[in-house]
Scaffold this active site. Structure first.
Site, PDB file in Angstrom:
ATOM      1  N   GLU A  64     146.708 -15.896  73.757  1.00  0.00           N
ATOM      2  CA  GLU A  64     146.827 -14.804  74.721  1.00  0.00           C
ATOM      3  C   GLU A  64     145.592 -14.861  75.604  1.00  0.00           C
ATOM      4  OE1 GLU A  64     147.011 -10.636  73.624  1.00  0.00           O
ATOM      5  OE2 GLU A  64     148.634 -11.122  72.256  1.00  0.00           O
ATOM      6  N   ASP A  73     141.787  -0.556  77.042  1.00  0.00           N
ATOM      7  CA  ASP A  73     140.878  -1.348  76.219  1.00  0.00           C
ATOM      8  C   ASP A  73     139.639  -0.583  75.794  1.00  0.00           C
ATOM      9  OD1 ASP A  73     141.979  -4.051  75.883  1.00  0.00           O
ATOM     10  OD2 ASP A  73     142.060  -4.005  78.075  1.00  0.00           O
ATOM     11  N   TYR A 111     155.528  -7.061  70.460  1.00  0.00           N
ATOM     12  CA  TYR A 111     154.134  -6.836  70.066  1.00  0.00           C
ATOM     13  C   TYR A 111     154.039  -5.395  69.567  1.00  0.00           C
ATOM     14  CZ  TYR A 111     148.972  -6.871  70.736  1.00  0.00           C
ATOM     15  OH  TYR A 111     147.619  -6.803  70.586  1.00  0.00           O
TER      16      TYR A 111
END
Lengths: 409, 266
Positions: free
Chosen positions: B45, B56, B171
């Site tokens: 990734e 994040d 995911y």
């Protein structure tokens, strides 16, 4: 006969204003966004919600705010206008609201929604601190804990508002990432939200972010335009020729404009912050940006060729943001609203002009609108009416203004 | 079979490794990617840096800033991908990032560029199924997998919407929060993976907060893949241009742990 197309029917059911708006959020937030939309639809149908909102606006915020004919400013602008020219300038006095700006209108609406949804913790971002103060105020009023994210640079330049928020019981978290201004505060608020979705409501301060925020913030702020429209009709028997409002994210402007959008003879002017000039550092997303995706919506953004977001600049912390609400992006493309930009210097001049001609110290945000009024009024006839939104008072800005004028206080 | 599908056919879970493109520098990234492969990564990734990485945590935020300060561009990322493809013809490569850099020149431009660079899939944090039109059709037209995210807040009634248009793998973001150190309870992961596998034949990979071989092995017993990101990015932050060797050594501990994590069929 078919109903005429309305400019007031946006967004569509997916939150799109033409190609703009939408719900560009992470999957973690998506279910909460959908819950919020459902709850907002239900609240809109609930007379008790409207009654509580209206009651708080009247008795806690102090609405309706006055509509004021600025006679000395009008006369002063006529001094430099050609013969017979120089429009009448009227102000919607939203700086007289409790907490000193229009931001409180939206915060009242959103905290009532938060309570409806059973949320027990409030977060918000703030630039100039006006939205942070308004959020801290409603949290104190309803007894909910409150965390305000504020860029560290804004914390430095807006100390009085930081102290106000703390007095009101809010925790102010200074954000050190990025340019340490409003954009970075919003990133940090989103990071908090995604980790606390179970109990936390995010009171977004402007008519931007993921659907349904642009719509619900606009609806809560539309009290400005509804009142102004009725007040001006009552006082003069007519509608204004031109509406003017400053734009960072654009909540005070859309609040003023929206109730007039289908009045085809009413022109509208949104005023972005041109900072040090459109060729230099500025915060004018419509004038100098391109469509893109940030903070949950598609809209005009200041960005480079690779889609990296540029740092905005304005002397006004409340306009220091590289994006704009999606409805403004759509209104620009549709041509219904004109947009212009005003520099730091012009805003400072307008700030002082209003102080001296009307005895009103405006915030630096509406000083941008006043500068645009000064620019266009002299080209309009004397019987024309300009209605500008005086969306905040300038007490918070006196240190910034003193600094810009080279004065020690 | 696509490269991504092949990565999940072994009887052990796939190891999916994230690094940020251009961190610590554009020239250092290829060797770090090679170190991931050498250490046993099954899927790479590659993070596309963004000025505003709002999903994040501190580690990957800092990596984004280092990469952008180093001057990485979209063209650099595409070149890094293309050269990786030439060196590693079989290892799937997925780009992960935020919508704005991906959409800047239009979704068709992006999809074509990824196809030309040999990129296999895309994970876009802020394009949920509701906004699929912005990116999905362009990627699918070029045969690039759009990997969808499911989270602890994705209720059963919504899983169908998440899977509609998903390909490559699913995911599962095991933590409601940002990337980094927070860890999910194993039981909640097992429950979520079981629900997802009941709803789809796509492989299910689990990420967010995975950093030790023991965690990877435990998750690998129920999931088809394990994603490790912040822990690798922290090694890059610590060692900078000399990160390749410690990255490879760390990845080997993870791949060794997964080698004996026999998948339990759902």
């Amino acid at each position: 006969m078919n109903a005429p197309n309305s400019f007031r029917a946006q967004p569509d059911e997916r939150g799109h204003f033409g190609p703009y708006g939408g719900r560009y959020v992470s999957e973690t937030l998506m279910p909460l966004i959908l819950d919020l939309e459902r709850e907002y639809r239900a609240a809109k149908q609930d007379p008790a919600f409207a009654a509580q909102f209206d009651d708080l606006l009247e008795h806690y915020v102090g609405r309706p705010s006055p509509l004021y004919y600025a006679e000395r400013l009008t006369d002063t602008l006529r001094d430099s206008a050609p013969e017979g020219m120089g429009a009448q300038v009227w102000f919607k006095r939203d700086e007289l609201n409790h907490t000193g700006a229009h931001k409180i209108n939206n915060c009242i609406g959103q905290i009532l929604l938060a309570i409806r949804m059973g949320k027990t913790r409030i977060i918000a971002e703030t630039g100039a601190g006006q939205h942070g103060v308004a959020t801290a105020t409603v949290c104190a009023r309803f007894g909910l804990p409150c965390v305000i994210y504020m860029g560290a640079k804004d914390v430095e330049r807006q100390q009085p508002n930081v102290f106000r928020m703390k007095l009101l019981g809010a925790e102010v978290r200074a954000v050190e990432s990025g340019a340490r201004t409003l954009k970075d505060a919003m990133n940090e608020a989103l990071r908090d939200w995604v980790a606390n979705v179970h109990d936390t409501f995010y009171i977004i301060g402007t008519a931007a972010g993921p659907h349904p925020y642009p719509e619900l913030v606009r609806d809560f702020q539309s009290v400005i335009g509804r009142e102004a429209r009725a007040q001006l009709l009552d006082r003069t028997g007519r509608l204004p020729d031109l509406l003017v409002a400053a734009i960072g994210g654009g909540s005070n402007a859309i609040g003023l404009f929206h109730p007039f959008l289908d009045d085809t003879d009413v022109k509208m002017l949104g005023v972005e912050a041109a900072g040090e000039g459109l060729e230099a550092k500025h915060a004018a997303s419509l004038a100098g940006g391109f469509p893109g995706v940030l903070h949950g919506n598609k809209t005009y953004l200041l960005q480079d060729d690779d889609g990296q977001i540029a740092e905005a600049h304005s002397i006004s912390a409340g306009l220091d943001y590289p994006g704009i609400g999606p409805e403004h992006a759509w209104l620009k493309d549709s041509g219904r609203v004109d947009y212009t930009a005003v520099t730091d210097r012009e805003a400072l001049d307008a700030f002082q002009l209003l102080c001296r001609t009307e005895g009103i110290i405006p915030a630096l945000e509406p000083s941008h609108a006043i500068a645009a009024v000064a620019r266009v009024a002299k080209d309009m006839p004397q019987d024309a009416i300009i209605l500008a939104n005086l969306c905040g008072r300038g007490d918070k800005d006196i240190f910034t203004v003193a600094d810009a004028l080279g004065v020690q206080i | 079979m696509t490269r991504l599908a092949d990565a999940f056919i072994a009887d052990r879970p796939a190891l999916i490794c994230f690094v940020t493109a251009g961190d610590p520098s554009v020239v250092a990234t290829p060797a770090i990617l090679d170190a991931l492969v050498e250490g046993g990564a099954d899927v790479i990734e590659l993070g596309m840096p963004f000025t505003d990485p709002m999903a994040d945590g501190p580690a990957i935020q800092a990596a984004n800033i280092r990469a952008l300060d180093g001057g990485v561009t979209t063209a650099d990322i595409l070149r890094i991908a293309k050269e990786f493809r030439a060196r590693h013809p079989l290892t799937p490569l997925v780009l992960m990032g935020y919508a704005n850099p991906m959409l800047r020149r239009g979704p068709e431009w992006f999809a074509t560029a990824l196809h030309d660079a040999g990129v296999d899939g895309v994970i876009c944090v802020d394009v949920p199924p509701e906004e699929d039109d912005a990116l999905g059709p362009a990627l699918r037209a070029m045969g690039i997998d759009l990997i969808r995210l499911a989270t602890p807040t994705t209720r059963d009634a919504r899983i169908g919407a998440v899977l509609n248009g998903a390909s490559g793998f699913v995911y599962y973001v095991s933590v409601a929060g940002i990337t980094g150190k927070q860890q999910a309870q194993q039981a909640s992961i097992e429950d979520a993976v079981a629900r997802l596998k009941h709803a789809t034949d796509l492989p299910v990979a689990v990420g967010f907060g995975v950093r030790t071989p023991e965690q990877a092995r435990a998750i690998g017993r129920v999931a088809d893949g394990v994603v490790v990101g912040s822990a690798i990015v922290e090694i890059v932050a610590e060692h900078g241009p000399a990160a390749s060797a410690p990255v490879a050594a760390y990845i080997k501990t993870l791949s060794a742990a997964l080698a004996d994590a026999r998948k339990v069929s759902a």
